[in-house]
Design an enzyme around this catalytic site. Structure first.
Site, PDB file in Angstrom:
ATOM      1  N   PHE A   1       4.942  -4.504  -1.598  1.00  0.00           N
ATOM      2  CA  PHE A   1       4.557  -5.284  -0.419  1.00  0.00           C
ATOM      3  C   PHE A   1       4.472  -6.778  -0.696  1.00  0.00           C
ATOM      4  O   PHE A   1       4.438  -7.580   0.236  1.00  0.00           O
ATOM      5  CB  PHE A   1       3.229  -4.775   0.135  1.00  0.00           C
ATOM      6  CG  PHE A   1       3.245  -3.323   0.542  1.00  0.00           C
ATOM      7  CD1 PHE A   1       4.444  -2.663   0.798  1.00  0.00           C
ATOM      8  CD2 PHE A   1       2.072  -2.604   0.654  1.00  0.00           C
ATOM      9  CE1 PHE A   1       4.469  -1.326   1.161  1.00  0.00           C
ATOM     10  CE2 PHE A   1       2.078  -1.260   1.018  1.00  0.00           C
ATOM     11  CZ  PHE A   1       3.280  -0.632   1.272  1.00  0.00           C
TER      12      PHE A   1
ATOM     13  N   LYS B   1       9.113 -36.013  21.474  1.00  0.00           N
ATOM     14  CA  LYS B   1       9.713 -36.422  20.210  1.00  0.00           C
ATOM     15  C   LYS B   1      10.407 -37.775  20.373  1.00  0.00           C
ATOM     16  O   LYS B   1      11.194 -37.976  21.314  1.00  0.00           O
ATOM     17  CB  LYS B   1      10.724 -35.363  19.754  1.00  0.00           C
ATOM     18  CG  LYS B   1      11.170 -35.505  18.300  1.00  0.00           C
ATOM     19  CD  LYS B   1      11.947 -34.278  17.853  1.00  0.00           C
ATOM     20  CE  LYS B   1      12.240 -34.328  16.363  1.00  0.00           C
ATOM     21  NZ  LYS B   1      12.905 -33.094  15.893  1.00  0.00           N
TER      22      LYS B   1
ATOM     23  N   HIS C   1       1.182   0.379  -8.054  1.00  0.00           N
ATOM     24  CA  HIS C   1       2.125   1.388  -7.572  1.00  0.00           C
ATOM     25  C   HIS C   1       3.566   0.909  -7.745  1.00  0.00           C
ATOM     26  O   HIS C   1       4.375   0.925  -6.824  1.00  0.00           O
ATOM     27  CB  HIS C   1       1.838   1.727  -6.107  1.00  0.00           C
ATOM     28  CG  HIS C   1       0.560   2.492  -5.923  1.00  0.00           C
ATOM     29  ND1 HIS C   1      -0.657   1.948  -6.256  1.00  0.00           N
ATOM     30  CD2 HIS C   1       0.317   3.738  -5.451  1.00  0.00           C
ATOM     31  CE1 HIS C   1      -1.600   2.827  -5.995  1.00  0.00           C
ATOM     32  NE2 HIS C   1      -1.038   3.921  -5.525  1.00  0.00           N
TER      33      HIS C   1
ATOM     34  N   ARG D   1       0.303   3.482 -11.328  1.00  0.00           N
ATOM     35  CA  ARG D   1      -0.512   4.408 -10.553  1.00  0.00           C
ATOM     36  C   ARG D   1      -1.120   5.507 -11.422  1.00  0.00           C
ATOM     37  O   ARG D   1      -2.304   5.799 -11.330  1.00  0.00           O
ATOM     38  CB  ARG D   1       0.348   5.051  -9.455  1.00  0.00           C
ATOM     39  CG  ARG D   1      -0.426   6.030  -8.584  1.00  0.00           C
ATOM     40  CD  ARG D   1       0.504   6.674  -7.568  1.00  0.00           C
ATOM     41  NE  ARG D   1      -0.240   7.370  -6.523  1.00  0.00           N
ATOM     42  CZ  ARG D   1       0.328   7.933  -5.462  1.00  0.00           C
ATOM     43  NH1 ARG D   1       1.642   7.869  -5.316  1.00  0.00           N
ATOM     44  NH2 ARG D   1      -0.391   8.546  -4.564  1.00  0.00           N
TER      45      ARG D   1
ATOM     46  N   GLN E   1       7.879   2.684  -0.913  1.00  0.00           N
ATOM     47  CA  GLN E   1       6.638   2.202  -1.514  1.00  0.00           C
ATOM     48  C   GLN E   1       6.805   1.752  -2.972  1.00  0.00           C
ATOM     49  O   GLN E   1       5.845   1.302  -3.589  1.00  0.00           O
ATOM     50  CB  GLN E   1       5.576   3.314  -1.492  1.00  0.00           C
ATOM     51  CG  GLN E   1       5.422   4.017  -0.161  1.00  0.00           C
ATOM     52  CD  GLN E   1       4.801   3.129   0.897  1.00  0.00           C
ATOM     53  OE1 GLN E   1       3.660   2.736   0.797  1.00  0.00           O
ATOM     54  NE2 GLN E   1       5.575   2.810   1.920  1.00  0.00           N
TER      55      GLN E   1
ATOM     56  N   GLU F   1       0.269  -9.732   4.260  1.00  0.00           N
ATOM     57  CA  GLU F   1       0.526 -10.144   2.884  1.00  0.00           C
ATOM     58  C   GLU F   1       0.812 -11.635   2.736  1.00  0.00           C
ATOM     59  O   GLU F   1       0.491 -12.237   1.708  1.00  0.00           O
ATOM     60  CB  GLU F   1       1.689  -9.338   2.293  1.00  0.00           C
ATOM     61  CG  GLU F   1       1.337  -7.901   1.957  1.00  0.00           C
ATOM     62  CD  GLU F   1       1.494  -6.954   3.130  1.00  0.00           C
ATOM     63  OE1 GLU F   1       1.162  -5.762   2.983  1.00  0.00           O
ATOM     64  OE2 GLU F   1       1.957  -7.409   4.207  1.00  0.00           O
TER      65      GLU F   1
ATOM     66  N   ARG G   1      -4.172   0.459 -13.180  1.00  0.00           N
ATOM     67  CA  ARG G   1      -4.761  -0.067 -11.943  1.00  0.00           C
ATOM     68  C   ARG G   1      -6.285   0.074 -11.980  1.00  0.00           C
ATOM     69  O   ARG G   1      -7.004  -0.775 -11.452  1.00  0.00           O
ATOM     70  CB  ARG G   1      -4.165   0.617 -10.714  1.00  0.00           C
ATOM     71  CG  ARG G   1      -4.377   2.131 -10.661  1.00  0.00           C
ATOM     72  CD  ARG G   1      -3.862   2.689  -9.349  1.00  0.00           C
ATOM     73  NE  ARG G   1      -3.924   4.141  -9.318  1.00  0.00           N
ATOM     74  CZ  ARG G   1      -4.246   4.850  -8.254  1.00  0.00           C
ATOM     75  NH1 ARG G   1      -4.556   4.261  -7.122  1.00  0.00           N
ATOM     76  NH2 ARG G   1      -4.268   6.164  -8.310  1.00  0.00           N
TER      77      ARG G   1
END
Length: 465
Positions: A232, A89, A256, A314, A268, A207, A160
């Site tokens: 998620f 650097k 969900h 769901r 969840q 994800e 869904r």
């Protein structure tokens, strides 16, 4: 290289054998506040890279010949290549070379002049390099528009499932691609995968890479749809936020959502997603209550700018609308309503059905409740809300399967904050930590079920009777 998202990316690059991908890592041993975790331990970097199925090439990052040779080898690779370049650097400027404490700091004028002199003085050097071979972008859609799915009014269909049906229908466009986070049998993206396997990309449970790959695909002219559980997507939130900053055009689906998922439990349950996605710059947030509205909204997402989020449910719920009904983004639907309504019930997604059932029960008690399906959470149908305020004396009851902060109730209150009319909003939301049970049990426990709505409506309406 200490961030997990980098290794998610290399893992997927190795899995898919992306031989046209070359990553260059500038290893100068410093971070912002001091040395990095591995500093100049290039052997450890090399072993980690190779463990993810990538070719690792270690070079002196200041040796132009070595760099050129590495790029030549990368062009002949059968998979992804990572060039690990050891650098210093501030090299060439004695006062800052290999010294900490210079991250993001400009040089003072005197030091800047000495730095230019140390690097050889002011010169007019131009380096011409060949441009990369042009790679064709995605094929543009041609021919007839996709034939979207149709549903019988009253049929029990989960939104869904409608997402999967609509996505598969949009697959007739060659620019539509789909990605999923290893839950496609739940998000129903597997319907697209079965029909168009060459345009479906399994990201497993990475994800961050799910969203990152979607952003990359839209740069190449594709229209990406990325799906996982609503909960998620929190793992990828920085990538979603940066997609907004980058003005990327992507479609996200979170399935969900809420306590409605039942037995899977709070780990969840997406109970923060509406707040998170509403906060993204330029985002669109949609929460359909039935299959018809869901399919119609998916069809609009494909060409809509910015980060577009669809929240799906769901469980199976009755189809409320006719296939010919329109669902413009920024709109809403009035499902119940008259000239002498006493109170307005406002829901989105699953709570629309609870509001309708509550309105029927209230009607038997002589309380007239109008019901609004606020399927477009952002942008919001402010005009519809203003009409409701004026028609029902400012008595609004908002019901959402989400934590109270930042969701549907917040959106309603924010939209009405500057109006002169008095407004009394009762807000039913999930206020405690949910447990595990049936959807009906959990919605009642959370205070967003039919009985809770009826009780809240009675309490809110009574002073005006």
């Amino acid at each position: 290289m200490a961030e997990g998202s980098i290794w998610e990316a290399l893992d997927k690059a190795g899995h898919y054998g992306l031989r046209n991908l070359t990553a260059i890592v500038d290893i100068n041993r410093f971070g912002q506040r001091g040395p990095t975790e591995l500093e100049w331990d290039l052997d450890t970097y090399r072993r980690r890279v190779e463990a993810f199925g990538c070719q690792a090439l270690v070079v002196d990052g200041h040796d132009l010949v070595a760099i050129d040779e590495a790029f030549g080898r990368a062009r002949q690779a059968t998979g992804p290549t990572v060039v690990l370049a050891r650098t210093v650097k501030g090299k060439g400027v004695p006062e800052v070379e290999n010294q900490p404490g210079w991250h993001g700091k400009p040089l003072k004028p005197e030091l800047a002049e000495r730095a230019v002199a140390a690097l050889g003085g002011v010169r007019q050097i131009r380096v011409a390099t060949p441009r990369p071979e042009p790679v064709p972008a995605a094929a543009a859609p041609t021919g007839e528009p996709p034939t979207m799915p149709r549903y019988d009014k009253g049929a029990m269909v989960a939104t869904r499932n409608a997402y999967g049906d609509a996505l598969r229908a949009l697959g007739s466009r060659p620019d539509v691609v789909a990605l999923d986070g290893e839950v496609s049998d739940s998000t129903r993206a597997d319907k697209f995968a079965e029909a168009y396997p060459d345009r479906f990309f399994e990201m497993f449970i990475s994800e961050q890479q799910l969203v990152a790959a979607a952003v990359g695909l839209q740069v190449r002219g594709y229209r990406p749809f990325a799906a996982t559980f609503a909960a998620f997507l929190s793992r990828a939130y920085d990538f979603i936020r940066m997609a907004g900053v980058s003005q990327a055009d992507i479609a996200l689906s979170g399935s969900h959502s809420g306590v409605e998922i039942g037995a899977d439990g709070p780990s969840q349950m997406g109970l923060e997603d509406l707040a998170a996605l509403r906060a993204v710059q330029g985002s669109t947030v949609l929460y359909p209550s039935d299959a018809v509205s869901c399919a119609a909204l998916v069809a609009q997402m494909v060409d809509r700018k910015g980060v577009n989020y669809l929240r799906t449910t769901r469980g199976k719920y009755p189809v409320l609308y006719d296939n010919e009904d329109a669902f413009p983004v920024g709109g809403s639907k009035l499902l119940r309503g008259g000239d002498d309504d006493d109170i307005t019930l406002i829901g989105a997604g699953v709570t629309v059905h609870n509001c309708l059932a509550a309105a029927d029960e209230l009607a038997r008690e002589g309380i007239k409740a109008r019901v609004i399906d606020l399927y477009s959470v952002k942008p919001l149908d402010r005009d519809r809300l203003l009409d409701a305020v004026r028609a029902t004396g400012g008595r609004l009851l908002v019901v959402e399967d989400h934590y109270p902060e930042g969701g549907l109730g917040s959106a309603v209150l924010e939209s009405l904050a500057d109006i002169p009319e008095p407004v009394r909003v009762t807000h039913l939301a999930v206020r405690g930590l949910p447990t595990s049970g049936t959807p009906t049990q959990l919605m009642e426990q959370a205070g967003i079920g039919v009985r809770a709505i009826v009780a809240a409506a009675r309490a809110a309406e009574a002073p005006g009777r």
